[in-house]
Design an enzyme around this catalytic site. Structure first.
Site, PDB file in Angstrom:
ATOM      1  N   ARG A 185      -7.381   2.313   4.349  1.00  0.00           N
ATOM      2  CA  ARG A 185      -6.738   3.624   4.490  1.00  0.00           C
ATOM      3  C   ARG A 185      -5.428   3.665   3.735  1.00  0.00           C
ATOM      4  O   ARG A 185      -4.829   2.625   3.465  1.00  0.00           O
ATOM      5  CB  ARG A 185      -6.355   3.874   5.956  1.00  0.00           C
ATOM      6  CG  ARG A 185      -7.444   3.648   6.924  1.00  0.00           C
ATOM      7  CD  ARG A 185      -6.829   3.787   8.316  1.00  0.00           C
ATOM      8  NE  ARG A 185      -7.709   3.199   9.304  1.00  0.00           N
ATOM      9  CZ  ARG A 185      -7.414   3.105  10.591  1.00  0.00           C
ATOM     10  NH1 ARG A 185      -6.257   3.552  11.052  1.00  0.00           N
ATOM     11  NH2 ARG A 185      -8.266   2.568  11.426  1.00  0.00           N
ATOM     12  N   ASP A 221      -1.690   6.049   4.159  1.00  0.00           N
ATOM     13  CA  ASP A 221      -1.019   7.001   5.046  1.00  0.00           C
ATOM     14  C   ASP A 221      -0.713   8.331   4.358  1.00  0.00           C
ATOM     15  O   ASP A 221      -0.803   8.438   3.136  1.00  0.00           O
ATOM     16  CB  ASP A 221       0.309   6.404   5.525  1.00  0.00           C
ATOM     17  CG  ASP A 221       0.105   5.459   6.694  1.00  0.00           C
ATOM     18  OD1 ASP A 221      -0.959   5.511   7.336  1.00  0.00           O
ATOM     19  OD2 ASP A 221       1.030   4.665   6.960  1.00  0.00           O
ATOM     20  N   TYR A 226      -0.476  -3.093  -5.092  1.00  0.00           N
ATOM     21  CA  TYR A 226       0.278  -1.876  -4.782  1.00  0.00           C
ATOM     22  C   TYR A 226       1.521  -1.826  -5.668  1.00  0.00           C
ATOM     23  O   TYR A 226       2.017  -2.857  -6.134  1.00  0.00           O
ATOM     24  CB  TYR A 226       0.756  -1.895  -3.325  1.00  0.00           C
ATOM     25  CG  TYR A 226      -0.286  -1.588  -2.290  1.00  0.00           C
ATOM     26  CD1 TYR A 226      -0.524  -0.294  -1.868  1.00  0.00           C
ATOM     27  CD2 TYR A 226      -1.026  -2.616  -1.689  1.00  0.00           C
ATOM     28  CE1 TYR A 226      -1.464  -0.002  -0.890  1.00  0.00           C
ATOM     29  CE2 TYR A 226      -1.977  -2.342  -0.709  1.00  0.00           C
ATOM     30  CZ  TYR A 226      -2.190  -1.030  -0.308  1.00  0.00           C
ATOM     31  OH  TYR A 226      -3.114  -0.751   0.655  1.00  0.00           O
ATOM     32  N   ARG A 233       5.239  -1.300   2.778  1.00  0.00           N
ATOM     33  CA  ARG A 233       6.439  -0.480   2.989  1.00  0.00           C
ATOM     34  C   ARG A 233       7.532  -1.236   3.744  1.00  0.00           C
ATOM     35  O   ARG A 233       8.728  -1.024   3.491  1.00  0.00           O
ATOM     36  CB  ARG A 233       6.079   0.822   3.701  1.00  0.00           C
ATOM     37  CG  ARG A 233       5.290   1.779   2.783  1.00  0.00           C
ATOM     38  CD  ARG A 233       4.654   2.930   3.546  1.00  0.00           C
ATOM     39  NE  ARG A 233       5.656   3.671   4.295  1.00  0.00           N
ATOM     40  CZ  ARG A 233       5.368   4.535   5.283  1.00  0.00           C
ATOM     41  NH1 ARG A 233       4.097   4.771   5.597  1.00  0.00           N
ATOM     42  NH2 ARG A 233       6.329   5.158   5.908  1.00  0.00           N
TER      43      ARG A 233
END
Lengths: 246, 246
Positions: free
Chosen positions: A51, A53, A111, A199
């Site tokens: 997933r 966000d 990422y 994050r």
């Protein structure tokens, strides 16, 4: 029945994240809606590598799904793009073995996290980079902090406290920093990432970069296995899922 | 009373254009709203170098306004940016002579028009470039067509038929084409531009580039002084007001 794999990109700004939720606009539900129309009302479920966000972007998310349609993969891509909203695009599509799984077969991910250090942030970057209002971190300190994270560790301190998985051991292959004009990018590759992990790493290394905490404190944070020890969770709109390795 | 000049940038996507209109979100009204709060309710009117349409962007629009506040220009900029929505930014601000006028003193302008020739358009470009779905024009033909437009001409054929000005003579200083990866940019400078003029030029030269009309037809179009003779008006979201010369 054939299985198709697609590499997709989306601008996360106007989505309530990847995963389908009742009454919300999500990436999964927008794609499934189009596929269901293409299959004359039969619900087609898609499976992603993981997933993302709300407001998180993807330039290389991977999904798979099964289809009864015999359209060649390249034409399938064109047909889907013609019907999808413009904030989701299918970049590439290919037929794969029926036992390929976008999530379970993923061997690693990359990422990218973007900060914009311009004094005044361009309106065109507001949803795509995190503004620092001219503040520039000491990247060498961030690199020193990042060195403690690379390798195989229990990342309990670097995931949301509520993360519902028992095994929080993951391997980070690399964390690199790149300047692109006034943008600072953190590029991170690893075997897999826990909820909010990139994050929280970005937020914590940022605090190292601006002198709020020491690079060597990262070692203590890892060992503490306590989310409270790490820094803040960096905002979602600086984050991009860039590549999934199989 | 002091007069301030500001260089501003805005992402036109979510504005009904520059100019204030009742009940619409516009660039002018958003800036005036913030200035009015700063002046304790006194309405402050701003003046721009010219209007831009809905979805048209600016990276170097110029405005001026008068203020009774004695805040230094640099702090004024910071105060405005703190209160403006993130899709408008004040890039630069300075005190100018009380007879400076953003519109009447403008000596020329530079616009940029962007086409994206990627086969699949990135979701991140959907509001910022016009997608050609992989089609690439012959830029040398566009340059040949553009050569007829450079100079001083009556541009009646290249402005909206409803344009409410009598004198449609303008001077175009230059039209250049640049490739930036898969993006083709047309950069146009001139003394001033009529309503829709840049977009009609972009749309017409695009038609030359894809072989739909001949480069030398541009000469006939200019001479006809008839909007019907020129090509379609290119979409607004590819257009950027980049610089105003004084």
């Amino acid at each position: 029945m054939r299985r198709l794999k697609a590499i997709i990109s989306y601008d996360g700004t106007h989505f309530s994240g990847y995963q389908a939720q009742p009454g919300k606009r999500t990436v999964q539900s927008e794609i499934e809606k189009v596929l269901t129309v293409m299959h004359k009302g039969e619900h087609i479920r898609i499976f992603a590598s993981g997933r993302t966000d709300a407001r998180v972007h993807a330039t290389g998310q991977v999904i798979h799904f099964d289809t009864t349609l015999s359209i060649p993969a390249e034409n399938y891509k064109v047909a889907l793009n013609a019907q999808l909203p413009a904030d989701i695009r299918i970049l590439d599509m290919e037929e794969v073995s029926p036992d390929f799984h976008a999530r379970f077969d993923a061997k690693g991910k990359r990422y990218r996290y973007k900060w914009n250090c311009d004094e005044v942030q361009s309106p065109f970057k507001r949803n795509y980079t995190v503004e620092t209002r001219g503040r520039k971190p000491d990247v060498s300190k961030m690199e020193n902090g990042a060195a403690y994270l690379v390798g195989t560790h229990d990342f309990t301190s670097f995931c949301a406290a509520s993360t519902p998985v028992d095994d929080k051991v993951r391997t980070i292959y690399s964390i690199d920093f790149e300047w692109h004009d006034q943008e600072l990018h953190m590029v991170i590759e690893g075997s897999g990432f826990l909820y909010n992990m990139v994050r929280i790493i970005a937020g914590t290394l940022w605090e190292v970069g601006i002198g709020k905490r020491e690079a060597k404190s990262i070692k203590d944070i890892i060992e503490a296995k306590n989310r409270e020890m790490a820094g803040t969770t960096a905002p979602p709109h600086g984050l991009y899922l860039e590549k999934v390795y199989y």
